[in-house]
Scaffold this motif. Structure first.
Motif, PDB file in Angstrom:
ATOM      1  N   GLN A  86       0.823  -1.212   0.000  1.00 37.64           N
ATOM      2  CA  GLN A  86       0.000   0.000   0.000  1.00 37.64           C
ATOM      3  C   GLN A  86       0.855   1.258   0.000  1.00 37.64           C
ATOM      4  O   GLN A  86       0.513   2.244  -0.638  1.00 37.64           O
ATOM      5  CB  GLN A  86      -0.912  -0.010   1.231  1.00 37.64           C
ATOM      6  N   ASP A  87       1.983   1.230   0.691  1.00 38.63           N
ATOM      7  CA  ASP A  87       2.878   2.380   0.769  1.00 38.63           C
ATOM      8  C   ASP A  87       4.167   2.052   0.015  1.00 38.63           C
ATOM      9  O   ASP A  87       4.938   1.186   0.425  1.00 38.63           O
ATOM     10  CB  ASP A  87       3.197   2.704   2.236  1.00 38.63           C
ATOM     11  N   SER A  88       4.396   2.740  -1.101  1.00 41.01           N
ATOM     12  CA  SER A  88       5.576   2.454  -1.928  1.00 41.01           C
ATOM     13  C   SER A  88       6.872   2.656  -1.168  1.00 41.01           C
ATOM     14  O   SER A  88       7.888   2.017  -1.476  1.00 41.01           O
ATOM     15  CB  SER A  88       5.560   3.344  -3.171  1.00 41.01           C
ATOM     16  N   ASP A 163      -2.229  -4.389  -2.922  1.00 40.21           N
ATOM     17  CA  ASP A 163      -2.891  -3.949  -1.692  1.00 40.21           C
ATOM     18  C   ASP A 163      -3.111  -2.451  -1.745  1.00 40.21           C
ATOM     19  O   ASP A 163      -2.189  -1.664  -1.546  1.00 40.21           O
ATOM     20  CB  ASP A 163      -2.026  -4.336  -0.481  1.00 40.21           C
ATOM     21  N   GLU A 164      -4.358  -2.051  -2.034  1.00 35.31           N
ATOM     22  CA  GLU A 164      -4.727  -0.631  -2.137  1.00 35.31           C
ATOM     23  C   GLU A 164      -3.730   0.124  -3.020  1.00 35.31           C
ATOM     24  O   GLU A 164      -3.108   1.109  -2.589  1.00 35.31           O
ATOM     25  CB  GLU A 164      -4.799   0.012  -0.746  1.00 35.31           C
ATOM     26  N   PRO A 165      -3.555  -0.276  -4.283  1.00 28.98           N
ATOM     27  CA  PRO A 165      -2.492   0.309  -5.117  1.00 28.98           C
ATOM     28  C   PRO A 165      -2.711   1.769  -5.490  1.00 28.98           C
ATOM     29  O   PRO A 165      -1.759   2.436  -5.890  1.00 28.98           O
ATOM     30  CB  PRO A 165      -2.502  -0.578  -6.369  1.00 28.98           C
ATOM     31  N   ALA A 166      -3.939   2.273  -5.359  1.00 27.95           N
ATOM     32  CA  ALA A 166      -4.202   3.663  -5.746  1.00 27.95           C
ATOM     33  C   ALA A 166      -4.095   4.648  -4.585  1.00 27.95           C
ATOM     34  O   ALA A 166      -4.328   5.844  -4.761  1.00 27.95           O
ATOM     35  CB  ALA A 166      -5.586   3.775  -6.387  1.00 27.95           C
ATOM     36  N   ILE A 189      -4.816 -10.264  -7.717  1.00 29.25           N
ATOM     37  CA  ILE A 189      -5.778 -10.034  -6.640  1.00 29.25           C
ATOM     38  C   ILE A 189      -5.626  -8.581  -6.234  1.00 29.25           C
ATOM     39  O   ILE A 189      -4.532  -8.139  -5.857  1.00 29.25           O
ATOM     40  CB  ILE A 189      -5.539 -10.964  -5.441  1.00 29.25           C
ATOM     41  N   LEU A 190      -6.709  -7.844  -6.323  1.00 27.76           N
ATOM     42  CA  LEU A 190      -6.718  -6.408  -6.073  1.00 27.76           C
ATOM     43  C   LEU A 190      -7.529  -6.111  -4.826  1.00 27.76           C
ATOM     44  O   LEU A 190      -8.749  -6.299  -4.808  1.00 27.76           O
ATOM     45  CB  LEU A 190      -7.314  -5.691  -7.290  1.00 27.76           C
ATOM     46  N   VAL A 191      -6.862  -5.674  -3.758  1.00 28.90           N
ATOM     47  CA  VAL A 191      -7.550  -5.214  -2.556  1.00 28.90           C
ATOM     48  C   VAL A 191      -7.731  -3.703  -2.673  1.00 28.90           C
ATOM     49  O   VAL A 191      -6.750  -2.967  -2.855  1.00 28.90           O
ATOM     50  CB  VAL A 191      -6.743  -5.553  -1.287  1.00 28.90           C
ATOM     51  N   THR A 192      -8.963  -3.243  -2.623  1.00 28.73           N
ATOM     52  CA  THR A 192      -9.189  -1.812  -2.798  1.00 28.73           C
ATOM     53  C   THR A 192     -10.501  -1.377  -2.151  1.00 28.73           C
ATOM     54  O   THR A 192     -11.433  -2.162  -2.003  1.00 28.73           O
ATOM     55  CB  THR A 192      -9.215  -1.444  -4.298  1.00 28.73           C
ATOM     56  N   HIS A 193     -10.531  -0.094  -1.757  1.00 30.22           N
ATOM     57  CA  HIS A 193     -11.772   0.537  -1.321  1.00 30.22           C
ATOM     58  C   HIS A 193     -12.476   1.216  -2.496  1.00 30.22           C
ATOM     59  O   HIS A 193     -13.617   1.664  -2.361  1.00 30.22           O
ATOM     60  CB  HIS A 193     -11.476   1.617  -0.264  1.00 30.22           C
ATOM     61  N   GLU A 194     -11.789   1.323  -3.631  1.00 33.96           N
ATOM     62  CA  GLU A 194     -12.267   2.156  -4.728  1.00 33.96           C
ATOM     63  C   GLU A 194     -13.003   1.321  -5.762  1.00 33.96           C
ATOM     64  O   GLU A 194     -12.401   0.545  -6.500  1.00 33.96           O
ATOM     65  CB  GLU A 194     -11.101   2.898  -5.367  1.00 33.96           C
ATOM     66  N   ILE A 195     -14.320   1.526  -5.834  1.00 34.30           N
ATOM     67  CA  ILE A 195     -15.132   0.780  -6.777  1.00 34.30           C
ATOM     68  C   ILE A 195     -14.717   1.063  -8.212  1.00 34.30           C
ATOM     69  O   ILE A 195     -14.692   0.167  -9.054  1.00 34.30           O
ATOM     70  CB  ILE A 195     -16.623   1.108  -6.571  1.00 34.30           C
ATOM     71  N   GLY A 196     -14.368   2.315  -8.510  1.00 30.68           N
ATOM     72  CA  GLY A 196     -13.961   2.659  -9.871  1.00 30.68           C
ATOM     73  C   GLY A 196     -12.735   1.882 -10.306  1.00 30.68           C
ATOM     74  O   GLY A 196     -12.660   1.377 -11.434  1.00 30.68           O
ATOM     75  N   LEU A 197     -11.766   1.754  -9.412  1.00 32.57           N
ATOM     76  CA  LEU A 197     -10.553   1.003  -9.713  1.00 32.57           C
ATOM     77  C   LEU A 197     -10.879  -0.470  -9.900  1.00 32.57           C
ATOM     78  O   LEU A 197     -10.410  -1.119 -10.843  1.00 32.57           O
ATOM     79  CB  LEU A 197      -9.537   1.182  -8.589  1.00 32.57           C
ATOM     80  N   ALA A 198     -11.707  -1.013  -9.007  1.00 32.62           N
ATOM     81  CA  ALA A 198     -12.086  -2.425  -9.108  1.00 32.62           C
ATOM     82  C   ALA A 198     -12.832  -2.692 -10.413  1.00 32.62           C
ATOM     83  O   ALA A 198     -12.569  -3.686 -11.101  1.00 32.62           O
ATOM     84  CB  ALA A 198     -12.945  -2.815  -7.913  1.00 32.62           C
ATOM     85  N   ALA A 199     -13.762  -1.806 -10.763  1.00 33.19           N
ATOM     86  CA  ALA A 199     -14.546  -2.001 -11.988  1.00 33.19           C
ATOM     87  C   ALA A 199     -13.668  -1.924 -13.230  1.00 33.19           C
ATOM     88  O   ALA A 199     -13.914  -2.622 -14.223  1.00 33.19           O
ATOM     89  CB  ALA A 199     -15.660  -0.959 -12.059  1.00 33.19           C
TER      90      ALA A 199
END
Length: 229
Positions: A86-88, A163-166, A189-199
């Motif tokens: 999540q944190d680069s 893990d929350e890449p955005a 496998i994409l863990v995210t809170h962002e629906i736009g990114l997931a879609a």
């Protein structure tokens, strides 16, 4: 060759303080598939990812590329699975981007010529070939994320855990990251809170709630069902 790359069955896990993080989770990732994992903070998403590379061990079974995620298999599993944090800043630590991307292949024992080929290829993949000599701390958040991704890709994993890449990215940074991730052939496998990114990236989604898989389906269906925005 099986098309199932990750097969998790009835996985449960408690932290040392007794808190239950995962409760009977079953999950499958197939070759060339991208699956989004959605859910609130504390729902077990990152704990789940950590089991896939053997950083945590619960009850149930976790198989990655046909191997149990334990013991002597872990070195090979971690070679086949690349994880973007999540944190680069937790992932980039060499003086220049080029040196950072080279770090993984050098540790695999590749000779300098082979390492250079991988570095060149991965920096082109993420659009940073022209900035290879720059110190990472001189980059924007989006560029650092892509530099970290190049370092992951340099070990040529079959599977990417994102893990929350955005996180921390502005809209142009997110668009650039989406374009890069779409172009990659690995299963993800994409863990995210962002629906736009997931879609934009995922073929299907899994919704975690209270350490369980509460539902599976398309990103749009789960976003509507759980009022996730």
């Amino acid at each position: 060759m099986s098309d199932v790359l990750i097969d998790v069955r009835d996985l449960s896990f408690r932290y040392p303080d007794g808190s239950e993080a995962l409760r009977g989770v079953s999950f499958v990732l197939r070759r060339s598939e991208t699956v989004a994992i959605l859910g609130a903070n504390g729902s077990g998403k990152t704990t789940f990812l950590n089991h896939l590379v053997g950083l945590l061990h619960g009850t149930g079974s976790v198989h990655v590329c046909g191997m149990p995620a334990e013991g002597s298999n872990l070195a090979e599993i971690r070679r086949r699975v690349g994880m973007l944090f999540q944190d680069s800043d937790d992932q980039i630590f060499m003086p220049t981007i080029e040196e950072d991307v080279a770090f993984g292949p050098l540790n695999l024992g590749l000779d300098e010529a082979a390492v250079q080929v991988r570095v060149d290829h991965c920096l082109r993949q993420v659009g940073l070939n022209g900035q290879r000599k720059r110190p990472p701390h001189h980059l924007s958040a989006g560029e650092r994320r892509r530099a970290a991704l190049a370092g992951v890709l340099a070990t040529e994993p079959e599977i990417l855990l994102l893990d929350e890449p955005a996180t921390f990215l502005d809209p142009p940074g997110k668009r650039s990251l989406v374009e890069t991730l779409r172009s990659l052939p690995q299963s993800k496998i994409l863990v995210t809170h962002e629906i736009g990114l997931a879609a934009a990236l995922a073929d299907r989604a899994v919704f975690f709630e209270g350490g369980r898989v509460a539902a599976e389906g398309s990103v749009e269906d789960l976003a509507t069902r759980f009022e996730w925005h």
